[in-house]
Design a protein around this motif. Structure first.
Motif, PDB file in Angstrom:
ATOM      1  N   THR A  15      -4.990   3.868  -6.332  1.00  0.00           N
ATOM      2  CA  THR A  15      -5.582   3.310  -7.547  1.00  0.00           C
ATOM      3  C   THR A  15      -7.081   3.564  -7.547  1.00  0.00           C
ATOM      4  O   THR A  15      -7.765   3.294  -6.549  1.00  0.00           O
ATOM      5  CB  THR A  15      -5.336   1.788  -7.639  1.00  0.00           C
ATOM      6  OG1 THR A  15      -3.940   1.515  -7.516  1.00  0.00           O
ATOM      7  CG2 THR A  15      -5.841   1.251  -8.980  1.00  0.00           C
ATOM      8  N   ASP A  17      -6.497   3.152  -1.320  1.00  0.00           N
ATOM      9  CA  ASP A  17      -5.185   3.476  -0.775  1.00  0.00           C
ATOM     10  C   ASP A  17      -4.268   2.269  -0.916  1.00  0.00           C
ATOM     11  O   ASP A  17      -3.834   1.658   0.059  1.00  0.00           O
ATOM     12  CB  ASP A  17      -5.314   3.892   0.688  1.00  0.00           C
ATOM     13  CG  ASP A  17      -3.997   4.423   1.248  1.00  0.00           C
ATOM     14  OD1 ASP A  17      -3.079   4.724   0.444  1.00  0.00           O
ATOM     15  OD2 ASP A  17      -3.883   4.531   2.486  1.00  0.00           O
ATOM     16  N   THR A  18      -3.986   1.919  -2.170  1.00  0.00           N
ATOM     17  CA  THR A  18      -3.119   0.783  -2.479  1.00  0.00           C
ATOM     18  C   THR A  18      -2.628   0.936  -3.909  1.00  0.00           C
ATOM     19  O   THR A  18      -3.259   1.613  -4.723  1.00  0.00           O
ATOM     20  CB  THR A  18      -3.870  -0.550  -2.304  1.00  0.00           C
ATOM     21  OG1 THR A  18      -2.959  -1.642  -2.426  1.00  0.00           O
ATOM     22  CG2 THR A  18      -4.971  -0.705  -3.336  1.00  0.00           C
ATOM     23  N   SER A  19      -1.517   0.318  -4.230  1.00  0.00           N
ATOM     24  CA  SER A  19      -0.938   0.465  -5.566  1.00  0.00           C
ATOM     25  C   SER A  19      -1.627  -0.465  -6.552  1.00  0.00           C
ATOM     26  O   SER A  19      -2.221  -1.488  -6.183  1.00  0.00           O
ATOM     27  CB  SER A  19       0.559   0.137  -5.531  1.00  0.00           C
ATOM     28  OG  SER A  19       0.748  -1.257  -5.312  1.00  0.00           O
ATOM     29  N   GLY A  77      -0.949   8.146  -8.684  1.00  0.00           N
ATOM     30  CA  GLY A  77       0.146   8.204  -7.723  1.00  0.00           C
ATOM     31  C   GLY A  77       0.311   6.859  -7.040  1.00  0.00           C
ATOM     32  O   GLY A  77       0.388   5.817  -7.700  1.00  0.00           O
ATOM     33  N   ASP A  78       0.344   6.868  -5.711  1.00  0.00           N
ATOM     34  CA  ASP A  78       0.466   5.624  -4.950  1.00  0.00           C
ATOM     35  C   ASP A  78      -0.891   4.970  -4.698  1.00  0.00           C
ATOM     36  O   ASP A  78      -0.964   3.941  -4.018  1.00  0.00           O
ATOM     37  CB  ASP A  78       1.144   5.898  -3.602  1.00  0.00           C
ATOM     38  CG  ASP A  78       2.588   6.345  -3.757  1.00  0.00           C
ATOM     39  OD1 ASP A  78       3.218   5.931  -4.760  1.00  0.00           O
ATOM     40  OD2 ASP A  78       3.075   7.107  -2.900  1.00  0.00           O
TER      41      ASP A  78
END
Length: 245
Positions: free
Chosen positions: A177, A72-74, A174-175
């Motif tokens: 990785t 949950d990270t770019s 998406g947002d």
């Protein structure tokens, strides 16, 4: 065969330290590493968002592992961490020292790492070549880390790891990785392969969980992946610096 709990914790710490600084990145892939889709991978552990597999290596008593996670990270935040030559100590389990050396550049550089091993095992050091590639069309970034032990002179009191191969793949979704981490390390010294293989799966789980946390720290925010005219990744810089250029 069962071992006392204290002995098991010691061996887990030893293994974590041996793997620590290799972890800190297609055509880069070394023949020494199995392909991500190779036959023979066995699922060994699964958490909420991380799966860890292992596979036997024909020329080694130590298994390779593959860890996959949707983070949950770019990808920008992740790469800001990964291009920092000192970030190993922030996220790789039991890594205690890491820094760049030599005249490398973004695509091909070198790092030196030292692991403070639990007594009575001697401290280890690593000399790593790190190569990075990225494609603008897919957004995917690939990093390869390979031990090059003769690149620096030996250090008294340290045992140099002379075989370690690691591959990182970062795929934007998406947002979030997706990260794929494949690694095989030959830890020098009298540590039995069957014991290392038993403890192997916990190291990438702890490291990837910590990596996701580290990417949220302020210094790793607001970065940009910079691509050249042919759509190849050429750098990762703070967004303000990219705008100034």
């Amino acid at each position: 065969m069962r071992y006392p709990r204290a002995h098991g914790k010691l061996m887990t710490s030893i293994l974590a330290a041996l793997l620590a600084c290799t972890a800190t990145l297609p055509a880069l892939v070394q023949a020494a590493l199995p392909a991500a889709n190779a036959d023979g991978w066995t699922l060994r552990k699964e958490t909420d968002n991380i799966k860890v597999y292992t596979i036997d290596q024909d020329d080694s008593s130590f298994q390779a592992f593959k860890a996959e996670a949707l983070m949950d990270t770019s990808i920008e935040n992740l790469m800001a961490v990964m291009v920092n030559p000192e970030s190993c100590v922030e996220w790789v389990h039991n890594c205690t020292k890491s820094h760049a050396f030599g005249d490398g550049h973004f695509h091909d550089r070198y790092a030196y790492s030292v692991n403070n091993m639990p007594w009575p095992v001697a401290d280890r050091d690593y000399v790593l070549r790190i190569r990075t590639q990225g494609e603008q069309n897919s957004g995917e970034v690939v990093m390869e880390l390979n031990a090059v032990p003769d690149r620096r002179e030996a250090v008294d009191g340290l045992v140099r790891v002379d075989r370690s191969d690691t591959l990182y793949r970062f795929i934007p979704e998406g947002d979030m990785t997706r990260m794929v981490w494949i690694q095989h390390t030959e830890p020098n010294g009298a540590i039995p392969g069957w014991l290392v293989n038993t403890l192997l799966v916990d190291i990438p789980v702890k490291s990837m969980e910590q990596l996701e946390r580290v990417t949220r720290e302020e210094r790793y925010q607001d970065h940009t992946l910079v691509y050249g005219e042919e759509g190849k990744l050429i750098n990762v810089v703070p967004s303000k610096q990219s705008g100034d250029d």
